[in-house]
Design an enzyme around this catalytic site. Structure first.
Site, PDB file in Angstrom:
ATOM      1  N   SER A  13       0.907  -1.281  -0.193  1.00  0.00           N
ATOM      2  CA  SER A  13      -0.082  -0.197   0.062  1.00  0.00           C
ATOM      3  C   SER A  13       0.737   0.850  -0.244  1.00  0.00           C
ATOM      4  O   SER A  13       0.666   2.390  -0.540  1.00  0.00           O
ATOM      5  CB  SER A  13      -0.987   0.295   1.462  1.00  0.00           C
ATOM      6  OG  SER A  13      -1.349  -1.084   1.128  1.00  0.00           O
ATOM      7  N   HIS A  39      -0.152  -2.230  -7.421  1.00  0.00           N
ATOM      8  CA  HIS A  39      -1.578  -1.793  -5.849  1.00  0.00           C
ATOM      9  C   HIS A  39      -2.353  -1.797  -6.323  1.00  0.00           C
ATOM     10  O   HIS A  39      -2.752  -0.956  -7.111  1.00  0.00           O
ATOM     11  CB  HIS A  39      -1.122  -0.518  -5.511  1.00  0.00           C
ATOM     12  CG  HIS A  39      -1.509  -0.108  -4.103  1.00  0.00           C
ATOM     13  ND1 HIS A  39      -2.228   1.169  -4.176  1.00  0.00           N
ATOM     14  CD2 HIS A  39      -1.912  -0.620  -2.820  1.00  0.00           C
ATOM     15  CE1 HIS A  39      -2.630   1.028  -2.893  1.00  0.00           C
ATOM     16  NE2 HIS A  39      -2.753  -0.145  -2.472  1.00  0.00           N
ATOM     17  N   ASN A  50      -3.731   6.354  -2.050  1.00  0.00           N
ATOM     18  CA  ASN A  50      -4.364   6.412  -0.537  1.00  0.00           C
ATOM     19  C   ASN A  50      -3.076   7.537   0.075  1.00  0.00           C
ATOM     20  O   ASN A  50      -4.384   7.990   1.517  1.00  0.00           O
ATOM     21  CB  ASN A  50      -2.674   5.585   0.430  1.00  0.00           C
ATOM     22  CG  ASN A  50      -3.363   3.877   0.131  1.00  0.00           C
ATOM     23  OD1 ASN A  50      -4.559   3.781   0.511  1.00  0.00           O
ATOM     24  ND2 ASN A  50      -1.954   2.834   0.283  1.00  0.00           N
ATOM     25  N   GLU A 109      -2.648   0.909  -9.147  1.00  0.00           N
ATOM     26  CA  GLU A 109      -1.316   1.954  -9.655  1.00  0.00           C
ATOM     27  C   GLU A 109      -0.497   1.560  -9.789  1.00  0.00           C
ATOM     28  O   GLU A 109       0.136   0.381  -9.493  1.00  0.00           O
ATOM     29  CB  GLU A 109      -1.172   3.101  -7.812  1.00  0.00           C
ATOM     30  CG  GLU A 109      -2.388   3.707  -7.640  1.00  0.00           C
ATOM     31  CD  GLU A 109      -2.613   3.979  -6.470  1.00  0.00           C
ATOM     32  OE1 GLU A 109      -2.775   5.138  -6.200  1.00  0.00           O
ATOM     33  OE2 GLU A 109      -1.645   3.366  -5.593  1.00  0.00           O
TER      34      GLU A 109
HETATM   35  N1  3HC Z   1     -15.415  -8.726  -2.160  1.00  0.00           N
HETATM   36  C1  3HC Z   1     -15.802  -9.413  -3.550  1.00  0.00           C
HETATM   37  N2  3HC Z   1     -16.658  -8.745  -4.007  1.00  0.00           N
HETATM   38  C2  3HC Z   1     -17.709  -7.487  -3.561  1.00  0.00           C
HETATM   39  C3  3HC Z   1     -16.827  -7.289  -1.866  1.00  0.00           C
HETATM   40  C4  3HC Z   1     -15.981  -8.384  -1.508  1.00  0.00           C
HETATM   41  N3  3HC Z   1     -15.401  -7.897  -0.046  1.00  0.00           N
HETATM   42  N4  3HC Z   1     -17.838  -6.497  -1.368  1.00  0.00           N
HETATM   43  C5  3HC Z   1     -19.109  -6.216  -2.863  1.00  0.00           C
HETATM   44  N5  3HC Z   1     -18.782  -7.027  -3.529  1.00  0.00           N
HETATM   45  C6  3HC Z   1     -19.415  -6.896  -4.599  1.00  0.00           C
HETATM   46  C7  3HC Z   1     -20.447  -7.643  -4.617  1.00  0.00           C
HETATM   47  O1  3HC Z   1     -20.775  -8.831  -4.281  1.00  0.00           O
HETATM   48  C8  3HC Z   1     -21.264  -6.460  -5.636  1.00  0.00           C
HETATM   49  O2  3HC Z   1     -21.234  -7.220  -7.008  1.00  0.00           O
HETATM   50  P1  3HC Z   1     -22.059  -7.445  -8.212  1.00  0.00           P
HETATM   51  O3  3HC Z   1     -22.329  -5.602  -8.651  1.00  0.00           O
HETATM   52  O4  3HC Z   1     -21.949  -7.538  -9.157  1.00  0.00           O
HETATM   53  O5  3HC Z   1     -23.552  -8.054  -7.855  1.00  0.00           O
HETATM   54  C9  3HC Z   1     -20.497  -5.239  -5.741  1.00  0.00           C
HETATM   55  O6  3HC Z   1     -19.271  -5.457  -5.156  1.00  0.00           O
HETATM   56  C10 3HC Z   1     -21.678  -4.413  -5.243  1.00  0.00           C
HETATM   57  O7  3HC Z   1     -21.619  -4.880  -3.681  1.00  0.00           O
HETATM   58  P2  3HC Z   1     -23.027  -4.329  -2.178  1.00  0.00           P
HETATM   59  O8  3HC Z   1     -23.924  -3.796  -3.404  1.00  0.00           O
HETATM   60  O9  3HC Z   1     -22.993  -5.839  -2.081  1.00  0.00           O
HETATM   61  O10 3HC Z   1     -22.245  -3.268  -2.144  1.00  0.00           O
HETATM   62  P3  3HC Z   1     -21.869  -1.262  -2.410  1.00  0.00           P
HETATM   63  O11 3HC Z   1     -22.949  -1.154  -3.392  1.00  0.00           O
HETATM   64  O12 3HC Z   1     -21.911  -0.825  -1.375  1.00  0.00           O
HETATM   65  O13 3HC Z   1     -20.768  -1.929  -2.701  1.00  0.00           O
HETATM   66  C11 3HC Z   1     -18.206  -1.683  -2.140  1.00  0.00           C
HETATM   67  C12 3HC Z   1     -19.856  -2.661  -1.887  1.00  0.00           C
HETATM   68  C13 3HC Z   1     -18.210  -2.438  -3.518  1.00  0.00           C
HETATM   69  C14 3HC Z   1     -17.127  -2.588  -1.103  1.00  0.00           C
HETATM   70  C15 3HC Z   1     -18.032   0.315  -2.292  1.00  0.00           C
HETATM   71  O14 3HC Z   1     -18.934   0.739  -1.093  1.00  0.00           O
HETATM   72  C16 3HC Z   1     -17.118   0.534  -2.331  1.00  0.00           C
HETATM   73  O15 3HC Z   1     -16.842   0.482  -3.536  1.00  0.00           O
HETATM   74  N6  3HC Z   1     -16.194   1.131  -1.105  1.00  0.00           N
HETATM   75  C17 3HC Z   1     -15.251   1.986  -1.202  1.00  0.00           C
HETATM   76  C18 3HC Z   1     -14.654   1.142  -0.857  1.00  0.00           C
HETATM   77  C19 3HC Z   1     -12.657   1.812  -1.621  1.00  0.00           C
HETATM   78  O16 3HC Z   1     -12.640   2.930  -1.394  1.00  0.00           O
HETATM   79  N7  3HC Z   1     -11.892   1.285  -1.633  1.00  0.00           N
HETATM   80  C20 3HC Z   1     -10.052   1.440  -1.434  1.00  0.00           C
HETATM   81  C21 3HC Z   1      -9.903   1.385  -0.387  1.00  0.00           C
HETATM   82  S1  3HC Z   1      -8.365   2.266  -0.466  1.00  0.00           S
HETATM   83  C22 3HC Z   1      -7.222   0.651  -0.537  1.00  0.00           C
HETATM   84  O17 3HC Z   1      -7.401  -0.467  -0.902  1.00  0.00           O
HETATM   85  C23 3HC Z   1      -6.136   0.537  -0.475  1.00  0.00           C
HETATM   86  C24 3HC Z   1      -5.569  -0.290  -0.358  1.00  0.00           C
HETATM   87  O18 3HC Z   1      -3.655   0.333  -0.167  1.00  0.00           O
HETATM   88  C25 3HC Z   1      -5.354  -0.924   1.289  1.00  0.00           C
END
Ligand code: 3HC
Length: 297
Positions: A125, A146, A197, A158
């Protein structure tokens, strides 16, 4: 240095945890032959079961053809044996814990195990690949790749070039991300936290400041970010998703780098870190996942 890169067909993912298992499955769904490895038998078994249930669920919901699911399943192998996993890889994506010494040790091993043409990428990250590349005899084939959590869903990847990274390496990794259905962006220079990030940290820092000052609850701050800014989830829900331990490590790393007290992890973060409330994976973070309707204090 000019060298030709072989087309990537076989990918090894080292680490089957939070990120690794979903990166591996994304690659398998894109038609790559994938071997995913981890030192923990339990983590590997969980990843293996997740692959089955995820693919079955997508078929059941009409999101994936049965044949595509079968072929993705056949494309992925989970193994504890690093030699078996990396011995024939064209590209390795390392996704282990954010521990520099551990990554250096793994890259040293990979350099011995992998064919000479293999590209070695880290999904870290925030640790730039120039901290790791020196452990290998092929720094020109080392870079950051990333992904974001959840890696099966999030589109951005990234690709970060270090001063040692050959243009051909970055291009090959960019092309793999694209074939995986992702949207790659290439950073021409290394910077701590890369693009996303750094931006996420700015929002998070302000959200934690508002919470620590008692201005509003974490639920209301999340609600403000979701309903006014259109983010899919607020900063506290996101902290629970990516892991409070990881956010703590990122803050501490940044603080060590800059020496700026403003970069230190905030009291609300430290409290939960110390209590082991690391978010969704532990059942509790800012929210309580053991009783989904009851927010944690
Ligand atoms: N694993 C796999 N698929 C998942 C999942 C998971 N943990 N959570 C949700 N999904 C899938 C669902 O199956 C669904 O798929 P479909 O549309 O094909 O049926 C789709 O994602 C949408 O899920 P939901 O309808 O249940 O829920 P949301 O619409 O709220 O979406 C989310 C969930 C995709 C997690 C959304 O809330 C989101 O985009 N959140 C922001 C996530 C974010 O910002 N991530 C970046 C974090 S920073 C990072 O990662 C940095 C690193 O260095 C740590």
């Amino acid at each position: 240095m000019i060298f030709s890169v072989r087309p990537v067909e076989r990918i090894c993912v080292v680490g089957a945890g939070n990120m690794g298992h979903q990166i591996a499955l994304s690659a398998a769904l894109a038609g790559y032959r994938v071997k995913c490895t981890d030192v923990s038998r339990e983590v590997l078994e969980r990843a293996d079961q997740f692959a089955d249930s995820y693919l079955a669920d997508r078929v059941a919901r009409g999101k994936l053809a049965e044949e595509a699911a079968r072929s993705a399943r056949a494309n992925i192998l989970f193994t504890r044996d690093l030699n078996e996993a990396a011995g024939d890889a064209d590209l390795v994506i390392e996704a282990v814990l954010e521990n520099l010494e551990l990554k250096i040790q793994i890259f040293r091993q990979l350099d011995e195990i992998c064919p000479p043409h293999a590209i070695l990428a880290t999904n870290s990250s925030y640790i730039v690949s120039s901290r790791i590349a020196g452990a290998t005899g092929r720094p020109e084939k080392v870079c950051n790749m990333h992904f974001f959590n959840p890696a099966l869903v999030m589109k951005l990847v990234e690709v970060v070039k270090g001063p040692h990274t050959a243009g051909e390496t970055a291009e090959a990794v960019r092309a793999v991300a694209e074939k995986m259905g992702k949207i790659p962006v290439v950073l021409q220079k290394e910077i701590y936290g890369f693009l996303v990030n750094r931006i996420v940290s700015a929002v998070r820092r302000e959200a934690l400041y508002l919470l620590d000052m008692g201005i509003a609850s974490h639920e209301d701050i999340d609600s403000a970010v979701v309903h006014a800014l259109g983010h899919p989830m607020g900063p506290f829900r996101l902290l629970d998703l990516v892991g409070i331990d990881l956010a703590y490590d990122i803050s501490m790393g940044l603080y060590r780098e800059t020496g700026d007290p403003a970069d230190k992890p905030s009291p609300a973060l430290v409290e939960r870190y110390v209590r082991g409330e690391w978010g969704k994976k532990k059942g509790k973070g800012f929210y309580d996942y053991r009783a989904p309707d009851r927010p944690a204090g």
